[in-house]
Design an enzyme around this catalytic site. Sequence first.
Site, short mmCIF file in Angstrom:
data_model
loop_
_atom_site.label_atom_id
_atom_site.label_comp_id
_atom_site.label_asym_id
_atom_site.label_seq_id
_atom_site.Cartn_x
_atom_site.Cartn_y
_atom_site.Cartn_z
N ARG A 151 0.82 -1.22 0.00
CA ARG A 151 0.00 0.00 0.00
C ARG A 151 0.85 1.26 0.00
NH1 ARG A 151 -5.64 -0.15 2.02
NH2 ARG A 151 -6.24 -2.32 2.05
N TYR B 235 0.10 -13.42 0.50
CA TYR B 235 0.69 -13.25 -0.84
C TYR B 235 2.02 -12.51 -0.70
CZ TYR B 235 -2.14 -8.91 -0.38
OH TYR B 235 -2.74 -7.76 0.07
#
Length: 400
Positions: A109, A218
């Site tokens: 992010r 992930y």
Amino acid sequence: MSARAEPILVVGGGIGGLAAALALGRRGWNVRVLEEAEEFGAIGYGIQLGPNVFPMFERLGVAEAMLRQAIVPPALVMLDALDGSQLARVPTGDSFRRRFGHPYIVLHRVDLHHVLLDACKALPNIALEPSSSAAKFEDFGDGVRVHTKEGRSIDGAAVIGADGLGSRIRAQLFDEGAPRFIGYVAHRTIVPMARAPQGVLREEVVLWAGPGYHIVHYPLRRGTLFNIVAVFRTPTYAEKANAQAHRAELERTYRSARPEMKALLSLMDLERRWAISDRDPIRHWHRGRAVLLGDAAHPTLQSLAQGACMAIEDAVCLAGLIDAADGDFAAAFRNYETARLARTARVQLESRTLWEFYHAEDIARDVRAETVASWSEDHMFRCLAWLYDGFALPGGHDRP
Ligand SMILES: Cc1cc2nc3c(=O)[nH]c(=O)nc-3n(C[C@H](O)[C@H](O)[C@H](O)COP(=O)(O)OP(=O)(O)OC[C@H]3O[C@@H](n4cnc5c(N)ncnc54)[C@H](O)[C@@H]3O)c2cc1C
């Protein structure tokens, strides 16, 4: 004064707010982004973005920069948390790229935020104003004034509430109370890839689906980092506790889970938790010269991993319609609602259905296994097409 001279005020410098500022800024509008935090930035975890976001990134001029920060995983894999069997595997390699025209990506992010921030900083007509917490706004009919908690008053042509789930702008427009908490919480962690447990897939986006709990993981940053999210149902979702209490709760909740999942949980930083919530879809996101986008307009559960994608689609759509209306904000906001309502409401409602599917228990779990057993790649691509084929920007307003 031309319509573009008076700034548009964007409240919230998250993903949706920065995308809106960039989309407007690129079209020549003056924009002031008011962000309550002391610095523009993101909480430091991973995010998945579907291929539908890429046409928006292209219009914002950031597609290549995003791709440089991203990983394209080979597949989205759903595993049963009790017996470890593979329930579904959506390939996200070549066949996916051919079908949807763009990749599925995962990225940090912080990196996503930086790309948007750098692009905003490169435009002289976008002002980024941290430590500016909107408390309320006034609508004078031909302009707005935002009052901040820090005691400032800022005038603009219109205000865009991109202030997320707990939006102040939404609270002033529609008096509806708190979001709908669903009794689940999330813990998030990033560890070096070297610490990822044995026997766990490292390249794929993996979802372990269990009764009342799941784990997603992930890779990030060229595979050097491993992002883990643990989500589970708990009666203590609204309470504040410490890491030790959280650890005991996790051990109880995940006692039926596979050993690989327990190994993943042992890596989790349990200091901070997020209570999961959404809202019912609503038909109107604007009144007068104020409008909402992203989580402020249509907060959703995370099951489809599309909240940020919807915020970015909103931003590009809204900027195009504001530009086309050239000062007629009411028309622009009405057209924006019409264009975006059904798609975002579908994401909200299908995310709820999928949430139940992920957390199926007992007989419902058997039904889930039976249902997914016949899913071919072609079938899964067709099921996802409404979302991943992307959003057609309203006619005539889709120039970059
Ligand atoms: C666990 C979890 C996993 C997720 N995973 C995914 C995923 O994989 N893919 C995906 O697409 N989405 C995902 N989402 C959803 C996604 O994070 C949100 O939908 C997205 O961040 C919404 O963006 P936004 O800009 O609307 O709001 P936010 O990102 O919440 O930004 C709002 C901004 O407004 C600021 N602000 C708030 N109040 C004020 C105020 N009064 N004045 C000024 N500023 C203010 C905040 O500080 C913040 O910077 C996930 C969410 C969670 C909780």
